[in-house]
Motif scaffolding. Sequence first.
Motif, PDB file in Angstrom:
ATOM      1  N   ASP A 176       0.817  -1.218   0.000  1.00 52.92           N
ATOM      2  CA  ASP A 176       0.000   0.000   0.000  1.00 52.92           C
ATOM      3  C   ASP A 176       0.852   1.269   0.000  1.00 52.92           C
ATOM      4  OD1 ASP A 176      -2.319  -1.595   0.343  1.00 52.92           O
ATOM      5  OD2 ASP A 176      -1.949  -1.675   2.503  1.00 52.92           O
ATOM      6  N   CYS A 347      -9.283   5.725  -6.406  1.00 46.65           N
ATOM      7  CA  CYS A 347      -9.081   6.173  -5.016  1.00 46.65           C
ATOM      8  C   CYS A 347      -8.167   7.381  -4.892  1.00 46.65           C
ATOM      9  CB  CYS A 347      -8.588   5.040  -4.115  1.00 46.65           C
ATOM     10  SG  CYS A 347      -9.850   3.822  -3.825  1.00 46.65           S
ATOM     11  N   CYS A 364     -12.238  -0.390  -5.125  1.00 47.65           N
ATOM     12  CA  CYS A 364     -10.973   0.347  -5.165  1.00 47.65           C
ATOM     13  C   CYS A 364      -9.977  -0.322  -6.109  1.00 47.65           C
ATOM     14  CB  CYS A 364     -10.346   0.382  -3.772  1.00 47.65           C
ATOM     15  SG  CYS A 364     -11.457   0.962  -2.489  1.00 47.65           S
ATOM     16  N   GLN A 365      -9.485   0.463  -7.052  1.00 48.00           N
ATOM     17  CA  GLN A 365      -8.434  -0.031  -7.957  1.00 48.00           C
ATOM     18  C   GLN A 365      -7.306   1.008  -7.991  1.00 48.00           C
ATOM     19  OE1 GLN A 365      -9.863  -1.244 -11.813  1.00 48.00           O
ATOM     20  NE2 GLN A 365      -7.809  -1.398 -12.652  1.00 48.00           N
ATOM     21  N   ALA A 375      -7.053   3.410  -0.604  1.00 48.48           N
ATOM     22  CA  ALA A 375      -7.827   2.180  -0.859  1.00 48.48           C
ATOM     23  C   ALA A 375      -7.835   1.288   0.384  1.00 48.48           C
ATOM     24  CB  ALA A 375      -7.227   1.427  -2.042  1.00 48.48           C
ATOM     25  N   ARG A 376      -6.704   1.240   1.075  1.00 47.27           N
ATOM     26  CA  ARG A 376      -6.617   0.410   2.283  1.00 47.27           C
ATOM     27  C   ARG A 376      -7.557   0.946   3.368  1.00 47.27           C
ATOM     28  NH1 ARG A 376      -5.706  -4.587   4.144  1.00 47.27           N
ATOM     29  NH2 ARG A 376      -4.335  -4.676   5.946  1.00 47.27           N
ATOM     30  N   SER A 379     -11.246   0.188   2.290  1.00 46.10           N
ATOM     31  CA  SER A 379     -11.676  -1.214   2.326  1.00 46.10           C
ATOM     32  C   SER A 379     -11.477  -1.859   3.694  1.00 46.10           C
ATOM     33  CB  SER A 379     -10.939  -2.010   1.249  1.00 46.10           C
ATOM     34  OG  SER A 379      -9.543  -1.921   1.455  1.00 46.10           O
ATOM     35  N   GLU A 387     -11.470  -3.880  -2.197  1.00 37.33           N
ATOM     36  CA  GLU A 387     -10.322  -3.633  -3.071  1.00 37.33           C
ATOM     37  C   GLU A 387     -10.228  -4.722  -4.136  1.00 37.33           C
ATOM     38  OE1 GLU A 387      -6.641  -2.656  -1.207  1.00 37.33           O
ATOM     39  OE2 GLU A 387      -5.558  -2.728  -3.114  1.00 37.33           O
TER      40      GLU A 387
END
Length: 447
Positions: A176, A347, A364-365, A375-376, A379, A387
Amino acid sequence: MEDHGRTRWPMVVLTTSPFHGHMTPTLQLATTLHAKGFSIAIAHSKLNPPNPSNHPSDFTFLPLSDNLPAIEDSSSFPNFVNTLNNNCKPSFKEHLTRLISEGNKSIVVIYDNVMFFTGVVAVDLNLAAVLFRTSSAAFFPAFLARRQLRQQGRFLEEDFVMQDIVPNHHPLRYKDLPFCKSSIEDWKQHVANFNLQAHPSAVIMNTIKFLEHESLTRIHDHFHVLVFAVGPLHIVTPSPYIGSYQEDTGCISWLDKQPPKSVVYISFGSLATIDAKVLTEMALGLAKSNQRFLWAVRPGLVGGSEWLELLPDGFVEETRERGLIVKWAPQKEVLAHFAVGGFWSHCGWNSCLESISWGVVMICQPFSVDQGVNARYVSYVWKIGLELERVERGEIERMVKRVMVDDEGEQMRVRVNGMKEMVKEAVENRGSSQESLEGLVNFILSY
Ligand code: UDP
């Protein structure tokens, strides 16, 4: 507009970079401070300039000579930023020196972290330099973690996909961390750029306390200055669209005809690029999901294509009844629309804030910069999205159905609607963002 005898007030000079996702919140902040009574100047690159006719007539615009033909793609982002800074510095200094010589005794500079040289010039001229970070608060400690690991020689190319949690940085995994997809040389350049930054007099964040309290504390502990969380700025100061892309507003009447919460909206913002294979998998996954969709395919999104010519044969005809593709959507209106039930996003931080503000769950991409961190949080921490781990048609079909049809999506919708209410409270009188804004106004007035 509040009138406080503004001629005696400090002038606020905001600097903005040419990136759409930076410029929009900077101009929103300018509008917010103007409404509080400050006179405003906007220093901007000549590349992708703001349009003065979208702003109050008493805004001053200060063009900076960047000598750059175009925004390059994000793989060479640090080099691009470095050149931008070096090229713009002389004209920024000239503008500030002239403003001072014209009698503007107290000037406060609010600078975009990408335009880091403007903070340095301000400090050289004995002016207050307030840092405005347009990314999430969580991105900053993640950036520091990445830098520290690198200095320890512990973050190698193969770690870019590692699922392990970074020690002391729960919930972030190695994969991430920021700039995972850039080269080592780019990363070195980025850290070198970062090290050139002036120490700010204060920090402004386009975020909300309840959302990122811990990360805001980390930013404060790093800089030891006041940190003002004044977001989300698009709600604090609602303003007409100020971007340079032409919005396709026709999609709103198409949405009007769709059932509530039935449409997944897809957009990867202003900079991300994908290849033809990713486009194909996305299209086939969408087709297999059988869900309604509105897809913003920005010209240039797909490397090597003009617009839609690389879509799989028959896709447009097959999905005509339930899908619409546009070049650039009026995103805030789209996310606020009753027919939209999910947002498949790269995101970017503005997109995350807009989705949360309108109570829309996400797929989330992430691509680069702060998107993996965001995104982390979406999600894993806030649990308001899923994600996408593999860009493959079967996986995409499942993801779209989980978000749009399954109970899981409904539960996430309940959570994101709770957050939407908290956002409303934050921007009301006595809400945390309004109080931060008052704190910022008093801080500027202290100069
Ligand atoms: N946006 C839009 N229409 C589109 C795609 C994006 O209006 O079709 C806007 C979106 O509302 C957001 C910004 O562009 O305010 C994208 O910013 P973000 O930080 O999400 O991503 P970036 O473009 O910086 O990667």
